[in-house]
Design an enzyme around this catalytic site. Sequence first.
Site, PDB file in Angstrom:
ATOM      1  N   ASP A  55      -0.093  37.926 -12.885  1.00  0.00           N
ATOM      2  CA  ASP A  55      -1.036  37.415 -12.246  1.00  0.00           C
ATOM      3  C   ASP A  55      -2.422  37.598 -12.915  1.00  0.00           C
ATOM      4  O   ASP A  55      -3.016  38.659 -12.929  1.00  0.00           O
ATOM      5  CB  ASP A  55      -1.036  37.872 -10.882  1.00  0.00           C
ATOM      6  N   GLU A 112       5.272  40.193  -8.887  1.00  0.00           N
ATOM      7  CA  GLU A 112       4.166  40.055  -9.248  1.00  0.00           C
ATOM      8  C   GLU A 112       3.333  41.085  -9.613  1.00  0.00           C
ATOM      9  O   GLU A 112       3.334  42.081  -9.081  1.00  0.00           O
ATOM     10  CB  GLU A 112       3.443  39.197  -8.187  1.00  0.00           C
ATOM     11  N   ARG A 128       0.674  -1.249  -0.120  1.00  0.00           N
ATOM     12  CA  ARG A 128       0.087  -0.008  -0.056  1.00  0.00           C
ATOM     13  C   ARG A 128       0.736   1.320   0.014  1.00  0.00           C
ATOM     14  O   ARG A 128       0.524   2.092  -0.817  1.00  0.00           O
ATOM     15  CB  ARG A 128      -0.834   0.146   1.332  1.00  0.00           C
ATOM     16  N   LYS A 175       2.408  24.849  -4.174  1.00  0.00           N
ATOM     17  CA  LYS A 175       1.198  24.446  -3.845  1.00  0.00           C
ATOM     18  C   LYS A 175       1.489  23.142  -3.783  1.00  0.00           C
ATOM     19  O   LYS A 175       0.469  22.214  -4.340  1.00  0.00           O
ATOM     20  CB  LYS A 175      -0.132  25.032  -4.579  1.00  0.00           C
ATOM     21  N   LYS A 208       5.140  40.295  -3.862  1.00  0.00           N
ATOM     22  CA  LYS A 208       3.882  40.286  -4.146  1.00  0.00           C
ATOM     23  C   LYS A 208       3.207  41.711  -3.688  1.00  0.00           C
ATOM     24  O   LYS A 208       3.928  42.428  -3.037  1.00  0.00           O
ATOM     25  CB  LYS A 208       3.076  38.966  -3.601  1.00  0.00           C
TER      26      LYS A 208
END
Lengths: 287, 287, 287, 287, 287, 287
Positions: free
Chosen positions: A222, A201, A103, A138, A170
């Site tokens: 962005d 950004e 597994r 992410k 940013k």
Amino acid sequence: MSAALELDMAYVRQVVAAALAEDVGPGDVTTLATIPAAATCRAQLRTRVAGIAAGLPVAIETFRQLDPSLEMTEHRRDGEPMDAGDLLLTIAGPARPVLTAERVALNFSQRLSGIATLTRRYVEAVQQTKAVIVDTRKTTPALRRLEKYAVRAGGGRNHRFGLFDGVLIKDNHISASPDGVGGAILAARRAVPHSLRIEVECDDLDQVREAVEAGADAILLDNMPPDQLRRAVELIAGRAIAEASGGITLANVREVAETGVDLISVGALTHSAPSLDLGLDFSLEGV
Amino acid sequence: MSAALELDMAYVRQVVAAALAEDVGPGDVTTLATIPAAATCRAQLRTRVAGIAAGLPVAIETFRQLDPSLEMTEHRRDGEPMDAGDLLLTIAGPARPVLTAERVALNFSQRLSGIATLTRRYVEAVQQTKAVIVDTRKTTPALRRLEKYAVRAGGGRNHRFGLFDGVLIKDNHISASPDGVGGAILAARRAVPHSLRIEVECDDLDQVREAVEAGADAILLDNMPPDQLRRAVELIAGRAIAEASGGITLANVREVAETGVDLISVGALTHSAPSLDLGLDFSLEGV
Amino acid sequence: MSAALELDMAYVRQVVAAALAEDVGPGDVTTLATIPAAATCRAQLRTRVAGIAAGLPVAIETFRQLDPSLEMTEHRRDGEPMDAGDLLLTIAGPARPVLTAERVALNFSQRLSGIATLTRRYVEAVQQTKAVIVDTRKTTPALRRLEKYAVRAGGGRNHRFGLFDGVLIKDNHISASPDGVGGAILAARRAVPHSLRIEVECDDLDQVREAVEAGADAILLDNMPPDQLRRAVELIAGRAIAEASGGITLANVREVAETGVDLISVGALTHSAPSLDLGLDFSLEGV
Amino acid sequence: MSAALELDMAYVRQVVAAALAEDVGPGDVTTLATIPAAATCRAQLRTRVAGIAAGLPVAIETFRQLDPSLEMTEHRRDGEPMDAGDLLLTIAGPARPVLTAERVALNFSQRLSGIATLTRRYVEAVQQTKAVIVDTRKTTPALRRLEKYAVRAGGGRNHRFGLFDGVLIKDNHISASPDGVGGAILAARRAVPHSLRIEVECDDLDQVREAVEAGADAILLDNMPPDQLRRAVELIAGRAIAEASGGITLANVREVAETGVDLISVGALTHSAPSLDLGLDFSLEGV
Amino acid sequence: MSAALELDMAYVRQVVAAALAEDVGPGDVTTLATIPAAATCRAQLRTRVAGIAAGLPVAIETFRQLDPSLEMTEHRRDGEPMDAGDLLLTIAGPARPVLTAERVALNFSQRLSGIATLTRRYVEAVQQTKAVIVDTRKTTPALRRLEKYAVRAGGGRNHRFGLFDGVLIKDNHISASPDGVGGAILAARRAVPHSLRIEVECDDLDQVREAVEAGADAILLDNMPPDQLRRAVELIAGRAIAEASGGITLANVREVAETGVDLISVGALTHSAPSLDLGLDFSLEGV
Amino acid sequence: MSAALELDMAYVRQVVAAALAEDVGPGDVTTLATIPAAATCRAQLRTRVAGIAAGLPVAIETFRQLDPSLEMTEHRRDGEPMDAGDLLLTIAGPARPVLTAERVALNFSQRLSGIATLTRRYVEAVQQTKAVIVDTRKTTPALRRLEKYAVRAGGGRNHRFGLFDGVLIKDNHISASPDGVGGAILAARRAVPHSLRIEVECDDLDQVREAVEAGADAILLDNMPPDQLRRAVELIAGRAIAEASGGITLANVREVAETGVDLISVGALTHSAPSLDLGLDFSLEGV
């Protein structure tokens, strides 16, 4: 092996050990009770669907940690395409460790192959443009290096690995600068190691213009629609790297790529790739 | 807090520390360079879409590890439904740690809320049947306890946590038993702590009959179509717990539930739930 | 090797490393000062008294961690009976690591053989009854898995490994249930993985009756005299597992077993077993 | 607090955390299912038998790790005598963590109080002689510092903590010295930090004479009957510390002490002390 | 290998792993990008200046952790003198791990060789006196055992390894004793394991006299000029070990040694030794 | 606090804990024996010589780990100049932890202040030029982040933190490129995250020309005399960052700075800075 597919095995060993500890704990009670210690087996890791292989060395490490005497043969290398039914890995030896590790080995290889497969689809969608598909931060907590490796296996390239190996200014960072974008870029130039590029950004063309003029090395565009991206690319005019980000899907990535951006970053590669369906065919031999 | 939503904070602290080490490494160079140490902020964690909250205490722990002085107010509890735009968490205090922790806090809460949201859809699909939705061991390596917690937040129940707290005899285990299913069950009875139930995976009705007669406590009905499931439930007749597994989707789960099974296990809850889109609205205050 | 004697070597490696770190610290100053690096030896681990062997692979791991080049031959397997004077293990190779590891190797094998030996006495005392001797959670902190292994080596069986792989509802748990035993059992059924049996601790026959009727899977009969145990067994009538616990000694265990209980749990197996007297006969060879 | 009872709390924290991880694992399923999160309790740790307290701060740390908000009052200090029934510790607060921590807290305090109690019996047996009772390295792997602390709580003194803070030259070490005891002592003098005394194990009076003349700082008189011990003490004549060791029991320790030795080391203090019977009286309050 | 140069390889492995994790992190981006995985190399570790070798096994372990298949030949043993240009180590095998490990391997071996080299100069300066050069606890945090090993490689001897393996009563300790030096020594005698010697730091001859009369085993003569040292040695008259400490330089160490002290402790050996200039000559072979 | 002096306290806690474990081990036997548990003290950390403060928060953390109740007042901030005799830190509270932590606290603060002090001398030497002093990877294994922090405290800037946050192509890397410098730069461009600059080490002007033309972002001018540096700066003409490295001393750094280079990297800042002489003045108060 190309640079893209280098995998830090010391890190892999740690991650695999943690996953086995979590799953096996004080013992695989079912296998210990039903499989004699002397039983041997032959097992084949196969893919049930088409995709890109990734994580086979992690699966191998998983089996090996439970029993270093297992004999394993790799039939696919990470990064290679697979058809449904393809044989990826043959395992022979004691039966218990194979069943106990199954597994965890699948959890790793299914997730990583899922990421590589999705990445490849994006990469293929932008072929013949100059755009490069890159990942984001992410990722799954504590598995970032593995997931970024899977992106490379899929043909993508990596964005920075963390907050330490790249500057990305940013809105929120700029809001603290009395001199706007220019001031923030200058502050970063002074404080960070000169080995790092400075990316900013930008949400609109005015910001793009300001950032380029203030000497940004890269511009993250962005959530811009294709038209705006095209104008941004013209405005940047090669003075900085142009990265499109936000709202990218398989449906629109080609159109984005054709705007002339250098990079397209896609969070979904790691945060929402479904597992690829792999399975282990097991047959007991001597008992 | 109900039993369902108990969360082992010592474990959370470890997982969060590992995730921060991975992302921040030697330092968030951008924030250190552009945000003064004395700057303060107000930030709001909001959801961009509807769903079920999960992982807010993990997000809170993430911010707190970077700065224990941050003041945080929870506006939603894990397990509660959220509408698009809902405020989940307010954070006030030094600006640097908020910006540095943002991505890790989001990575945890987006993934866990994604799992809870998907689970809730399955749970709602089987309402008014007796079937209970349960998870599997197809979880992210080293995050299993968090992901199983998110399943509970979504209203599901947990299957075993690993190979140590449940017996599940599969084909491969039975293949080593000279006396078939009955022999395997007997071997397990003798070897495992009596605190554990014995479940047997069955592919057809003959196996189900054999397992029930051999005294299995639970039967995993593997990949059976609804008709066959219904006949299996009749055959079991309450002598064992009936669990449907394999090939379950949102499209067919209701039909499966109506066959009368006790449990429906769904691997996709954890291996393929997309992240839920949460975001942090940040505004700088004093500088 | 039977299931009973499976030992998780990754866990053993960790435990042994911790014990060596504690004992050797920055160095075995005596051995380094008095034994030349090139000196070799022959050593024999022998038992001074009769008993049951347990922990020999742990002793072997201890020597091996200090020097993987040591050659070792095992003359007894864990679980086998030993007479006073029996040779258990032969070690040959560099002298320094043997002397440095000696005490830690003995500390492990003496303790574990002590537990196995005491367990075997209980097991033999109940022969020809259906009662099985099981251990408890009264083990040495951080050595539970090793001590439960020693119980198996002695012929006993393991109760649950911790609070996670079995439900045991005691007085204190019932006291929080507005509906008494029945309510507590129902609450547990709903909350815990279905892979776990539910056992209830009972002090008198009324509680036993209530628990069985409420569907308990097992009943722990706490501190009951033989007569009461016998009546409890009749009352349970095979509907649940009957476990006798509390106040069990070698003097009374046979009488308890003859009441017809299924299990007898004995805390003393692990919390009060005296070490078995093993010793290392060492002779220096080349210097 | 005297030096004797200093306890390194950082070390205690680690040991307790490991023990809780082992016992609680992914969760105390019984308590979570049956006790509401809001329930509070009052609990009293009491001794069932007379003895010497040891390990109460370890029990406190155990409860505290599960819930720092628990209020605890210590009614006995480690090292104090207890009568059967005496109250040692009162705990008030949330009920769940108390029930979950109970077993681990007892495992520590019962074992350590058992060691302290046995030590005290040896110490009392040699009163009014100059002999001091000391422990050995025959301790539980990874718990040595706690067990040596319990010896101090019982009124004993500690021998070296490991192979690093004392030189003890045994037969096996001497066998490598071309110049016998004298050569071994000289080798040690040259190699070890001057902060360490040099002790030599002797089996007969000839060895004692040789060791004293070669300048040993202490002599371990191994397994000598009282008469021989007395002659050894005369022979040493204060030129070295005289330590009796081997075969010491409560029955003979007084006779050994009266031979005039300075120290008597007793392995049984730690390797074979039975647990002391402590128990937790729990009553649920608000629910 | 003599006792002096024993090195605990388990400890070395840990220290090296930590250093590599720190330096390599998620990857040596330069080497991965520019050196093909199949490229092989030949490399030679050489010293650029004369000195004493120390840390070569640590350098070897560093390379080996990155690739166990590297073939290495040691041309110098730790503790041996080196001339400028001498070859210390030959490495052959895959090129990537050699380049990635280079800096860490050098950081260890340069620092340790620097310590050994400085130690040797002190040792040579006191030749033909009875004084022995010893180190202090003024070492690099977490590298003490390695640095004390380097002192031994340079021909020095080790003082205590920490606060646990030696008693050193300083002014501050004495200030708490109502009975001055004598009381402090007595308190230590009663509390510490008898395996430890008791040393007292003295600033003037009165203190020396008092300490010797109170039975100190060793006297640390703190910051005394040679004349005073000489009188202290006379006063001690062999009843205790005499250690000179404080303000020792290469310029005055001979004069100090000639006062007749037994030991001279020098903090600079570890806290201020400059790195020794070693370098790696690398040549790529197959690509 | 400026970005320069941000210190990751989670990392500091780990490093301090490791250092205390190493030094204190099972206990500070001297202090426990001679200082009553109830004794309190007042202590002052002072510098014996002039220099730049660095590591005071690390010293504070060291004391605090041994006793969180100690009250401490910081009289200097890291980065501030100190005169001989200046008071840096006042500590009040229990006496035992202060004495036990003293050496470790000093080992950290002396080493770090030594680095800051040396760095400041280099920084002052290049005042009024545009050259910035930067460190290297020649740091103490496992203490790099602390040492780089000390460089910032001294007014220097940090070069990359490891092999992961900067590309530095050296001779050895170029030797694997069939297309020389240009090929290596191109390979790096393709493989590494775009967040990283690409620096190339050059030994002569031809290489500089080639690297600049191939688009290097920075040029490390290795071991060039001032004249050659000046020509290199002219040749680069602002198209890349110019870094001088190799053979830099306090004697020649000004001359190097006046060649117009942007950065001067100095390994000696960390690999050979002598400790700064700090000391703790301790006075016992209540006993």
